[in-house]
Design a protein around this motif. Structure first.
Motif, mmCIF file in Angstrom:
data_model
loop_
_atom_site.group_PDB
_atom_site.id
_atom_site.type_symbol
_atom_site.label_atom_id
_atom_site.label_comp_id
_atom_site.label_asym_id
_atom_site.label_seq_id
_atom_site.Cartn_x
_atom_site.Cartn_y
_atom_site.Cartn_z
ATOM 1 N N ALA A 275 0.874 -1.219 -0.140
ATOM 2 C CA ALA A 275 0.002 -0.109 0.118
ATOM 3 C C ALA A 275 0.790 1.317 -0.069
ATOM 4 O O ALA A 275 1.858 1.249 0.789
ATOM 5 C CB ALA A 275 -0.892 -0.080 1.004
ATOM 6 N N TYR A 276 0.507 2.151 -0.562
ATOM 7 C CA TYR A 276 1.266 3.423 -0.760
ATOM 8 C C TYR A 276 0.574 4.524 -0.141
ATOM 9 O O TYR A 276 -0.341 4.760 -0.746
ATOM 10 C CB TYR A 276 1.522 3.863 -2.346
ATOM 11 N N HIS A 277 1.340 4.876 0.974
ATOM 12 C CA HIS A 277 0.686 6.079 1.635
ATOM 13 C C HIS A 277 1.432 7.355 0.952
ATOM 14 O O HIS A 277 2.717 7.738 0.971
ATOM 15 C CB HIS A 277 1.543 5.947 3.120
ATOM 16 N N VAL A 278 0.489 8.034 0.224
ATOM 17 C CA VAL A 278 1.245 8.995 -0.614
ATOM 18 C C VAL A 278 1.260 10.457 -0.060
ATOM 19 O O VAL A 278 1.118 10.545 1.121
ATOM 20 C CB VAL A 278 -0.035 9.238 -2.075
ATOM 21 N N SER A 279 1.956 11.189 -0.954
ATOM 22 C CA SER A 279 2.224 12.266 -0.670
ATOM 23 C C SER A 279 1.572 13.475 -0.020
ATOM 24 O O SER A 279 1.924 13.861 0.916
ATOM 25 C CB SER A 279 2.836 13.090 -1.961
ATOM 26 N N GLY A 280 0.145 13.325 -0.545
ATOM 27 C CA GLY A 280 -0.913 14.291 0.327
ATOM 28 C C GLY A 280 -1.180 13.432 1.591
ATOM 29 O O GLY A 280 -1.553 14.376 2.548
ATOM 30 N N GLU A 281 -1.161 12.467 1.810
ATOM 31 C CA GLU A 281 -1.591 11.667 3.021
ATOM 32 C C GLU A 281 -0.206 12.228 4.010
ATOM 33 O O GLU A 281 -0.736 12.532 5.272
ATOM 34 C CB GLU A 281 -1.229 10.246 2.920
ATOM 35 N N TYR A 282 0.848 12.323 3.709
ATOM 36 C CA TYR A 282 2.055 12.672 4.196
ATOM 37 C C TYR A 282 1.987 13.970 4.495
ATOM 38 O O TYR A 282 2.283 14.378 5.651
ATOM 39 C CB TYR A 282 3.183 12.294 3.489
ATOM 40 N N ALA A 283 1.881 14.982 3.571
ATOM 41 C CA ALA A 283 1.642 16.428 3.831
ATOM 42 C C ALA A 283 0.697 16.712 4.610
ATOM 43 O O ALA A 283 0.672 17.626 5.846
ATOM 44 C CB ALA A 283 1.327 17.237 2.540
ATOM 45 N N MET A 284 -0.537 16.175 4.824
ATOM 46 C CA MET A 284 -1.616 16.649 5.847
ATOM 47 C C MET A 284 -1.377 16.150 7.171
ATOM 48 O O MET A 284 -1.237 17.235 8.068
ATOM 49 C CB MET A 284 -2.713 15.655 5.461
ATOM 50 N N ILE A 285 -0.550 15.225 7.542
ATOM 51 C CA ILE A 285 0.004 15.070 8.955
ATOM 52 C C ILE A 285 1.199 16.061 9.391
ATOM 53 O O ILE A 285 1.215 16.544 10.547
ATOM 54 C CB ILE A 285 0.425 13.508 8.979
#
Ligand code: PBG
Ligand code: ZN
Length: 330
Positions: A275-285
């Motif tokens: 599963a790819y935890h993507v850039s936007g998911e990273y940026a939100m946190i």
């Protein structure tokens, strides 16, 4: 009542009790760290929309890989940012291309790191689409599936020659896995594996990635080839085809909004799921944590545990190094 009351809280009383019965365990060995490599030396370009992530030249990438390997991270995923783009993304299949240079340099220093390459064209094409663009028979511009497949063959063979252990096609072309398997086998690279981005949704959460990879489409969008976020059955058809075509691992992307897809893929198919935890998911946190609104470490560990609980065997995440540090000694 009369009966002894059921008391689930008994086993939650202390951390050793909780640890003992924990069903899902996150481990450093589950992680793949994505890296962005570009030309020249001494380059470390941070990306504003992804704090902590940078474009790096080969020398810096090698240093990073040495660190990641020492932390116990098993694999890295390489994205290339070329000096020069063109209509077909021809740099992708140059043996002197940036990813190929990085593969050779990393392999010299890190014998045991699994080297995965992202296989696509959007960072390399001047129009920013994931392959060759042509007009269809109605005169509309579209991604030319079969012309792009021909270029894909050259790209994967070049990556294999330079030392890739796993190639990861992310273009969402029909027939990409079969084509890649044939091309690799034909050239004798039968032991190079394929991790297919099988269920890749047309997501708004890829925004920051396109800043760092310099891969935003110059016209239109990717809804003509990536999956509609509304479609779960269609995602399973994509996975089924990739399995038939010879994928060694399949991927669901993004992760958190698609936990149902991860869970269904895991229960239907008996092969490793990434599963790819993507850039936007990273940026939100990152953004919420920077404001003091969320606790970064707890959020990241909870999110990664949820992705694994849903059924992922492997997680691709920009938090890989942080997680490895947090899990060290636990
Ligand atoms: C495209 C590609 C994308 C990502 C990796 N490869 C998405 C896209 O631009 O459509 C996204 C990764 C991320 O957001 O972290 N081949
Ligand atoms: Zn692409």
């Amino acid at each position: 009542m009369g009966f002894p009351q059921v008391r689930l809280r008994r086993m939650r009383r202390t951390e050793p009790l909780r640890r003992m019965i924990r069903e899902t365990r996150l481990a450093t060995g589950d992680l793949i760290a994505p890296l962005f490599v570009r030309g020249r030396t001494g380059v470390h370009n941070p990306v504003p929309s992804m704090p902590g992530v940078a474009q790096m030249s080969v020398d810096r990438i090698v240093e990073t890989c040495v660190e990641l390997e020492a932390l116990g991270i098993p694999a890295v995923l390489l994205f290339g940012i070329p000096e020069r783009k063109d209509a077909t993304g021809s740099e992708t299949w140059s043996d002197q291309g940036i990813v190929q240079q990085a593969l050779r340099a990393i392999r010299e220093r890190c014998q045991n790191l699994v080297l995965v390459t992202d296989v696509c064209f959007c960072e390399y094409t001047d129009h920013g689409h994931c392959g060759v663009v042509g007009s269809d028979r109605r005169g509309r511009l579209t991604l030319d599936n079969d012309a792009s497949l021909q270029n894909l063959r050259k790209q994967v063979v070049s990556h294999a020659k330079a030392g890739a252990d796993i190639v990861a096609p992310s273009c969402m072309l029909d027939g990409q896995v079969q084509t890649i398997r044939e091309a690799l086998d034909h050239e004798g690279w039968t032991d190079v594996a394929i991790l297919s981005y099988s269920a890749k949704f047309a997501s708004a959460y890829y925004g920051p990635f396109r800043d760092v990879a310099e891969s935003a489409p110059q016209f239109g969008d990717r809804t003509g080839y990536q999956l509609d976020p509304a479609n779960a059955d269609e995602a399973l058809r994509e996975v089924a085809l990739d399995v038939e075509e010879g994928a060694d691992m399949v991927m669901v992307k993004p992760a958190v909004n698609y936990l149902d897809i991860i869970q269904r893929v895991r229960s239907r198919f008996g092969l490793p799921v990434a599963a790819y935890h993507v850039s936007g998911e990273y940026a939100m946190i990152k953004a919420a944590a920077a404001n003091g609104w969320l606790d970064e470490k707890r959020c990241v560990l909870e999110t990664m545990t949820a992705i694994k609980r849903a059924g992922a065997d492997v997680v691709l995440t920009y938090f890989a190094k942080d997680i490895a540090l947090w899990l060290r000694g636990s």
